[in-house]
Motif scaffolding. Structure first.
Motif, PDB file in Angstrom:
ATOM      1  N   ASP A  62     -23.838  34.817  15.506  1.00  0.00           N
ATOM      2  CA  ASP A  62     -25.564  34.942  15.611  1.00  0.00           C
ATOM      3  C   ASP A  62     -26.066  33.925  16.400  1.00  0.00           C
ATOM      4  O   ASP A  62     -27.033  34.018  17.089  1.00  0.00           O
ATOM      5  N   GLY A  63     -25.670  32.660  16.157  1.00  0.00           N
ATOM      6  CA  GLY A  63     -26.271  31.459  16.736  1.00  0.00           C
ATOM      7  C   GLY A  63     -27.467  31.250  16.393  1.00  0.00           C
ATOM      8  O   GLY A  63     -28.292  30.743  17.332  1.00  0.00           O
ATOM      9  N   LYS A  64     -28.136  31.609  15.390  1.00  0.00           N
ATOM     10  CA  LYS A  64     -29.618  31.380  15.047  1.00  0.00           C
ATOM     11  C   LYS A  64     -29.737  30.787  13.666  1.00  0.00           C
ATOM     12  O   LYS A  64     -30.857  30.717  13.415  1.00  0.00           O
ATOM     13  N   GLY A  65     -28.794  29.992  13.344  1.00  0.00           N
ATOM     14  CA  GLY A  65     -28.772  29.629  11.995  1.00  0.00           C
ATOM     15  C   GLY A  65     -29.639  28.183  12.014  1.00  0.00           C
ATOM     16  O   GLY A  65     -29.798  27.512  13.092  1.00  0.00           O
ATOM     17  N   HIS A  66     -30.264  27.911  10.956  1.00  0.00           N
ATOM     18  CA  HIS A  66     -30.872  26.745  10.841  1.00  0.00           C
ATOM     19  C   HIS A  66     -30.486  26.015   9.515  1.00  0.00           C
ATOM     20  O   HIS A  66     -30.394  26.464   8.265  1.00  0.00           O
ATOM     21  N   ILE A  67     -30.306  24.865   9.463  1.00  0.00           N
ATOM     22  CA  ILE A  67     -29.778  23.928   8.224  1.00  0.00           C
ATOM     23  C   ILE A  67     -30.782  22.812   8.010  1.00  0.00           C
ATOM     24  O   ILE A  67     -31.036  22.039   8.996  1.00  0.00           O
ATOM     25  N   THR A  68     -31.135  22.786   6.754  1.00  0.00           N
ATOM     26  CA  THR A  68     -32.013  21.766   6.224  1.00  0.00           C
ATOM     27  C   THR A  68     -31.358  20.770   5.305  1.00  0.00           C
ATOM     28  O   THR A  68     -30.819  21.294   4.237  1.00  0.00           O
ATOM     29  N   PHE A  69     -31.037  19.598   5.202  1.00  0.00           N
ATOM     30  CA  PHE A  69     -30.675  18.574   4.273  1.00  0.00           C
ATOM     31  C   PHE A  69     -31.787  17.884   3.882  1.00  0.00           C
ATOM     32  O   PHE A  69     -32.202  16.702   4.613  1.00  0.00           O
ATOM     33  N   GLU A  94     -27.959  26.544  15.192  1.00  0.00           N
ATOM     34  CA  GLU A  94     -29.141  26.293  16.276  1.00  0.00           C
ATOM     35  C   GLU A  94     -29.669  24.923  16.082  1.00  0.00           C
ATOM     36  O   GLU A  94     -30.002  24.163  16.971  1.00  0.00           O
ATOM     37  N   SER A  95     -30.286  24.595  14.803  1.00  0.00           N
ATOM     38  CA  SER A  95     -31.056  23.653  14.651  1.00  0.00           C
ATOM     39  C   SER A  95     -30.597  22.923  13.318  1.00  0.00           C
ATOM     40  O   SER A  95     -30.090  23.607  12.233  1.00  0.00           O
ATOM     41  N   ILE A  96     -30.679  21.745  13.048  1.00  0.00           N
ATOM     42  CA  ILE A  96     -30.469  20.983  11.949  1.00  0.00           C
ATOM     43  C   ILE A  96     -31.627  19.981  11.625  1.00  0.00           C
ATOM     44  O   ILE A  96     -32.122  19.328  12.704  1.00  0.00           O
ATOM     45  N   GLU A  97     -32.009  19.633  10.306  1.00  0.00           N
ATOM     46  CA  GLU A  97     -33.108  18.773  10.050  1.00  0.00           C
ATOM     47  C   GLU A  97     -32.343  17.886   9.010  1.00  0.00           C
ATOM     48  O   GLU A  97     -31.753  18.259   7.991  1.00  0.00           O
ATOM     49  N   ASP A 134     -14.326   7.369  15.255  1.00  0.00           N
ATOM     50  CA  ASP A 134     -12.977   7.989  15.851  1.00  0.00           C
ATOM     51  C   ASP A 134     -13.329   9.523  15.453  1.00  0.00           C
ATOM     52  O   ASP A 134     -12.026  10.130  14.828  1.00  0.00           O
ATOM     53  N   CYS A 135     -14.104  10.061  15.993  1.00  0.00           N
ATOM     54  CA  CYS A 135     -14.367  11.611  15.849  1.00  0.00           C
ATOM     55  C   CYS A 135     -14.715  11.891  17.508  1.00  0.00           C
ATOM     56  O   CYS A 135     -15.664  12.283  18.161  1.00  0.00           O
ATOM     57  N   PRO A 136     -13.579  11.918  18.447  1.00  0.00           N
ATOM     58  CA  PRO A 136     -13.647  12.001  19.691  1.00  0.00           C
ATOM     59  C   PRO A 136     -14.153  13.342  20.215  1.00  0.00           C
ATOM     60  O   PRO A 136     -14.689  13.419  21.292  1.00  0.00           O
ATOM     61  N   GLU A 137     -13.934  14.262  19.743  1.00  0.00           N
ATOM     62  CA  GLU A 137     -14.704  15.842  20.070  1.00  0.00           C
ATOM     63  C   GLU A 137     -15.967  16.045  19.423  1.00  0.00           C
ATOM     64  O   GLU A 137     -16.137  17.125  19.844  1.00  0.00           O
ATOM     65  N   LEU A 138     -16.465  15.195  18.782  1.00  0.00           N
ATOM     66  CA  LEU A 138     -17.774  15.595  18.246  1.00  0.00           C
ATOM     67  C   LEU A 138     -18.724  15.128  19.279  1.00  0.00           C
ATOM     68  O   LEU A 138     -19.091  14.326  19.607  1.00  0.00           O
ATOM     69  N   LYS A 139     -19.352  16.178  19.849  1.00  0.00           N
ATOM     70  CA  LYS A 139     -20.381  16.394  20.810  1.00  0.00           C
ATOM     71  C   LYS A 139     -21.940  16.509  20.563  1.00  0.00           C
ATOM     72  O   LYS A 139     -22.751  16.166  20.945  1.00  0.00           O
ATOM     73  N   SER A 140     -22.111  17.515  19.297  1.00  0.00           N
ATOM     74  CA  SER A 140     -23.211  17.881  18.965  1.00  0.00           C
ATOM     75  C   SER A 140     -23.114  18.330  17.434  1.00  0.00           C
ATOM     76  O   SER A 140     -22.240  18.840  16.828  1.00  0.00           O
ATOM     77  N   PHE A 141     -24.133  17.962  16.541  1.00  0.00           N
ATOM     78  CA  PHE A 141     -24.391  18.338  15.197  1.00  0.00           C
ATOM     79  C   PHE A 141     -24.492  20.038  15.212  1.00  0.00           C
ATOM     80  O   PHE A 141     -24.011  20.590  14.565  1.00  0.00           O
ATOM     81  N   VAL A 142     -25.094  20.421  16.350  1.00  0.00           N
ATOM     82  CA  VAL A 142     -25.359  21.941  16.570  1.00  0.00           C
ATOM     83  C   VAL A 142     -24.160  22.508  17.545  1.00  0.00           C
ATOM     84  O   VAL A 142     -23.803  21.715  18.420  1.00  0.00           O
ATOM     85  N   SER A 143     -23.926  23.704  17.280  1.00  0.00           N
ATOM     86  CA  SER A 143     -22.963  24.300  18.264  1.00  0.00           C
ATOM     87  C   SER A 143     -23.323  25.835  18.107  1.00  0.00           C
ATOM     88  O   SER A 143     -22.572  26.577  17.870  1.00  0.00           O
ATOM     89  N   LYS A 159     -33.033  19.774  18.968  1.00  0.00           N
ATOM     90  CA  LYS A 159     -32.893  20.590  17.798  1.00  0.00           C
ATOM     91  C   LYS A 159     -32.127  19.921  16.653  1.00  0.00           C
ATOM     92  O   LYS A 159     -31.812  20.657  15.859  1.00  0.00           O
ATOM     93  N   VAL A 160     -32.102  18.608  16.592  1.00  0.00           N
ATOM     94  CA  VAL A 160     -31.498  17.765  15.669  1.00  0.00           C
ATOM     95  C   VAL A 160     -32.405  16.930  15.447  1.00  0.00           C
ATOM     96  O   VAL A 160     -32.750  15.960  16.356  1.00  0.00           O
ATOM     97  N   THR A 161     -33.068  16.926  14.119  1.00  0.00           N
ATOM     98  CA  THR A 161     -34.226  15.819  13.656  1.00  0.00           C
ATOM     99  C   THR A 161     -33.570  14.918  12.723  1.00  0.00           C
ATOM    100  O   THR A 161     -33.136  15.331  11.572  1.00  0.00           O
ATOM    101  N   PHE A 162     -33.873  13.838  12.822  1.00  0.00           N
ATOM    102  CA  PHE A 162     -33.655  12.729  12.089  1.00  0.00           C
ATOM    103  C   PHE A 162     -34.984  12.170  11.562  1.00  0.00           C
ATOM    104  O   PHE A 162     -35.877  11.457  12.195  1.00  0.00           O
ATOM    105  N   GLY A 163     -35.389  12.457  10.322  1.00  0.00           N
ATOM    106  CA  GLY A 163     -36.516  11.893   9.675  1.00  0.00           C
ATOM    107  C   GLY A 163     -36.889  10.271   9.542  1.00  0.00           C
ATOM    108  O   GLY A 163     -37.630   9.859   9.886  1.00  0.00           O
ATOM    109  N   CYS A 164     -35.829   9.925   9.127  1.00  0.00           N
ATOM    110  CA  CYS A 164     -36.062   8.274   8.894  1.00  0.00           C
ATOM    111  C   CYS A 164     -34.775   7.320   8.938  1.00  0.00           C
ATOM    112  O   CYS A 164     -34.316   6.580   8.096  1.00  0.00           O
ATOM    113  N   LEU A 165     -33.889   7.573  10.026  1.00  0.00           N
ATOM    114  CA  LEU A 165     -32.549   6.983  10.324  1.00  0.00           C
ATOM    115  C   LEU A 165     -32.713   5.518  10.083  1.00  0.00           C
ATOM    116  O   LEU A 165     -33.639   5.012  11.130  1.00  0.00           O
ATOM    117  N   LYS A 166     -32.252   4.708   9.371  1.00  0.00           N
ATOM    118  CA  LYS A 166     -32.351   3.278   9.466  1.00  0.00           C
ATOM    119  C   LYS A 166     -31.208   2.398   9.955  1.00  0.00           C
ATOM    120  O   LYS A 166     -31.238   1.333  10.562  1.00  0.00           O
TER     121      LYS A 166
END
Length: 790
Positions: free
Chosen positions: A525-532, A554-557, A568-577, A600-607
């Motif tokens: 579907d490619g329309k999923g949304h994840i919130t952590f 499609e999007s992550i919070e 050492d995650c050489p193929e990791l291009k994006s959190f969403v796919s 489409k990837v939201t970081f609320g308070c990355l320190k």
């Protein structure tokens, strides 16, 4: 009474007077006998109350403890005691304690400030019933303590010190009920201790006592507690005479190697036996008269036993058939050395060689065990299907297990491990699955699981099968996965109803086959949304095939994510796919790494952000101007071994990092500049106003830190370290202001005052040396050619 207490004495004295419960008054005074600001153990108070016989007619330890706990709550409600760090302890405010000591001294009790005494004036306290002595220095004792009314005596040093105790010391105080020695150095108890026919509680801690045979002459003793008395090597036969003993404890007595046969079986009134960290040489009954030590069979004679905490060196004794007291409600049985934190009153630690058979007494205890630790190839002899009360489970070093549990053997009314909170599986080389059959929807299986740790499980392909295993994992707060080479993903997100709402920590490392962390059954579907909503720390390391966090999303919070480590995650291009027409920026630009450049990837308070080992990426961030809130909470940034990054920040991205305090860049071979130029950026835009610490190392092609011609102001900068940056021409191509700079370590030169000037001077000197070397080489070459021509 000191003047400082005058204003508080009357109200506290009034509170004490209104304690119409005499037991509460006794406990109030007894708590004042402990050193200032110490955590007071309710267990200790229980033993003292038991010895003093304050609860008439009650001789069961657990009943006395319950009464003591109730008294503690009463005193806390009157503000005479305080809560401590856990429910098993209380504290007393120092002012309240001073008042309590003063009042107690008027009522026949002598408190702990009683360390340096003129023993020639013993008559002044000859009517005392309780005496407590505590000193930072060496305590001097009289030849005879002439206090005939004494019922409780506590002597305590702050650290182990030698004390001289004469043989006549106990000659007069024949009515003594409680005796407590702590951190005293003496090898033998005085001979006159055998006159204490009314002594019911004896507590020894951190004493250098070697022989305890004389304790067998105390016929009324009910409590014998020895802790950290490292010189005691033997529990002699004389201790078997203490037939009224209700608690026997020798904990952390590391040299205790022998318990005489027949001692334990003689203590028929025993309610609690505790020997963790000391004796462990239990023997089999079949050794008969040739036994040197106590056998496990002796435990069968203790029909009143409620608490059993022992270590057993011989793992084969797990096959013994013994019948334990049905009253046992607390136990800690260890067939292995363990220093695990006490989190349960029902614990079992089993080391099981392949051939071992477990006795019925082990199986019976396992049914109620709350904390279980299994080690060894014979661990599959423990029937996990019968263990429904387990809350913590550690399973190590077993090559025979292929599945953790067979679901067909579980009662579906309860489910699989319905109250399990902590699961650690480590070094199980042939484990293929957790459960081998279906888990029905609505099951309580793993419902309370909060922490999951999986290490060195090379055969494990998945945790739970989405097709047949419906496991609710919505309470997970911590996941750590390491070296699970065949694991494709953790589990489907559908297993966590509403998402991983409680997850706070996630670590995944060294999983060679993993392509996504979580699977998504609806990825087409490619329309999923994840919130952590609660995730605070995310670590992904050595995952060579990982491409995304979850396919088809499609999007992550990340609302509360504060720390992220990616290595050492050489193929990791994006959190969403996402799939279909709705492509992420990474899909349009495969040459760039947009883990942090996707709206489409939201970081609320990355320190804190640490990125290591990306050799194929050229850009970490946005190509365009980033949103106003892009990483503006970031405080620490570490970039290491990212070989193809030529410029770390555009000026617009750098301008967003208003709270950055530490910047570390190491071993990025192609990096030419840290901050690049960009159009449409005002010349006086603030850059890194909070930056305090910069470390640049092993950057072979770095030309300058800031390639943007501006007035670079770093008002908070304190420390700068630059090492192995051979092509660095200047710190900035513009001007530099660092009003608070304190320390610079530049190519081995320390305390550089003009940072930009020092870098430029160093470059010019290097350039000049290089030209001189080149000229010399050319001249030498010409001379060589001339000589050859001649």
């Amino acid at each position: 009474m000191p003047h400082v207490l005058a204003e508080v004495y009357n109200p506290l004295k009034l509170s004490c007077d209104f304690l119409d419960n005499q037991h509460a008054r006794s406990m109030f005074f007894l708590c004042s006998f402990f050193p200032e600001d110490v955590n007071i153990s309710l267990r200790h108070l229980t033993l003292y109350f038991m010895g003093l016989g304050l609860f008439e007619g009650i001789r069961n330890l657990e009943e006395v403890r319950n009464r003591v706990c109730s008294l503690a709550e009463l005193l806390k409600s009157r503000f005479l005691l305080l809560d401590s760090y856990d429910e098993h302890y209380v504290k007393m405010h120092d002012v309240v304690r001073d008042v309590a000591i003063f009042v107690a001294s008027r009522e026949g009790f002598v408190g702990p400030n009683f360390s340096s005494i003129d023993w020639s004036r013993q008559h002044s306290f000859s009517d005392c019933t309780w005496i407590s002595m505590f000193s930072e220095e060496r305590i001097e004792l009289p030849m005879v303590l002439d206090v005939p009314s004494l019922r409780l005596l506590m002597i305590r040093n702050s650290k182990e010190r030698e004390i001289q105790m004469h043989d006549q010391f106990f000659e007069v105080m024949k009515g003594l009920n409680v005796l407590s020695f702590r951190s005293l150095s003496f090898s033998l108890l005085p001979e006159t201790i055998q006159l204490l026919k009314n002594l019911r509680t004896l507590y020894l801690k951190s004493c250098t006592l070697k022989s305890i045979s004389i304790i067998g002459e105390l016929p009324s003793l009910e409590i014998l507690r020895c802790r950290s008395c490292h010189s005691i090597a033997e529990l002699p036969a004389e201790i078997g005479r203490l037939t009224h003993l209700r608690l026997l404890e020798f904990s952390d007595c590391k040299r205790l190697k022998r318990v005489a046969p027949g001692v334990i079986s003689s203590l028929v009134q025993l309610e609690k036996l505790k020997m963790i960290g000391s004796f462990k040489r239990w023997e089999a009954e079949e050794n008969g008269k040739g036994r040197r030590n106590v056998s496990l069979n002796e435990l069968q004679y203790l029909s009143n036993l409620e608490c059993l905490k022992i270590e057993i060196e011989d793992c084969n004794l797990a096959a013994e058939e013994i019948r334990l007291s049905s009253k046992i409600v607390k136990y800690d049985i260890r067939f292995i050395l363990s220093d695990s934190v006490k989190l349960s009153e029902k614990r079992m630690h089993l080391k099981c060689p392949r051939e071992i058979r477990l006795g019925d007494w082990i199986h019976i205890l396992l049914r109620s065990t709350e904390h279980l630790e299994l080690i060894g190839d014979g661990s599959n002899n423990a029937d996990l299907a019968q263990i429904q009360n387990i809350k913590r489970f550690n399973f190590f070093n077993c090559s025979t297990v292929k599945k953790l549990v067979g679901t067909t053997s579980f009662d579906w009314r309860f489910g699989v491990f319905p109250i399990l909170e902590y699961l650690l599986l480590s070094n199980l080389p042939n484990l293929e699955e957790i459960c081998d059959g279906p888990i029905q929807a609505g099951s309580n299986s793993f419902k309370n699981l909060k922490e999951l740790i999986l290490l060195d499980l090379p055969a494990l392909m998945y945790l739970f099968s989405n097709r047949i295993q419906n496991v609710p994992l919505s309470n997970l707060s911590s996941i750590s996965i390491g070296n699970c080479k065949k694991l494709l993903n953790l589990f489907p997100l559908t297993m966590s109803k509403g998402g991983l709402l409680q997850l706070k920590r996630l670590y995944v490392g060294c999983c060679e086959m993993m392509e996504e962390v979580f699977s998504n059954v609806n990825e087409k579907d490619g329309k999923g949304h994840i919130t952590f909503p609660k995730l605070e720390k995310l670590s992904l390391e050595s995952l060579p095939r990982l491409t995304t966090l979850c396919k088809g999303v499609e999007s992550i919070e990340f609302l509360l994510l504060a720390e992220m480590d990616i290595a050492d995650c050489p193929e990791l291009k994006s959190f969403v796919s996402s799939t279909g027409n709705n492509l992420s920026l990474a899909d349009h630009d495969n040459d760039s790494f947009h883990l942090f450049g996707n709206q489409k990837v939201t970081f609320g308070c990355l320190k804190n952000l640490n990125i290591t080992g990306y050799e194929n990426i050229s850009n970490l961030w946005y190509h365009q101007t980033p949103p106003a809130d892009f990483l503006n909470e970031l405080e620490e940034l570490k970039i290491k071994e990212c070989a193809n990054i030529r410029c770390l920040f555009s000026s617009s991205v750098a301008a967003n990092l208003l709270n950055l305090k530490q910047l570390v860049i190491h071993s990025c071979d192609e990096m030419v500049k840290v901050i690049g130029d960009e159009e449409n950026v005002y010349e006086n835009s603030p850059i890194f106003p909070s930056l305090e610490d910069i470390s640049l190392k092993s950057l072979d092609n770095l030309v300058n830190f800031c390639g943007w011609r501006c007035v670079l102001e770093l008002p908070s900068l304190i420390y700068v370290s630059i090492d192995e940056c051979p092509r660095m021409e200047s710190f900035t191509v513009g001007s530099l202001t660092t009003p608070n700079l304190e320390y610079v370590d530049f190519e081995g030169k320390e305390d550089v005052e003009d940072l930009n000037g020092a870098v430029q001077l160093c470059f010019r000197e290097k350039h000049q040396r290089d030209q001189e070397l080149t000229q010399r080489d050319n001249e030498q070459g010409k001379e060589s050619e001339t000589r050859k021509a001649e």
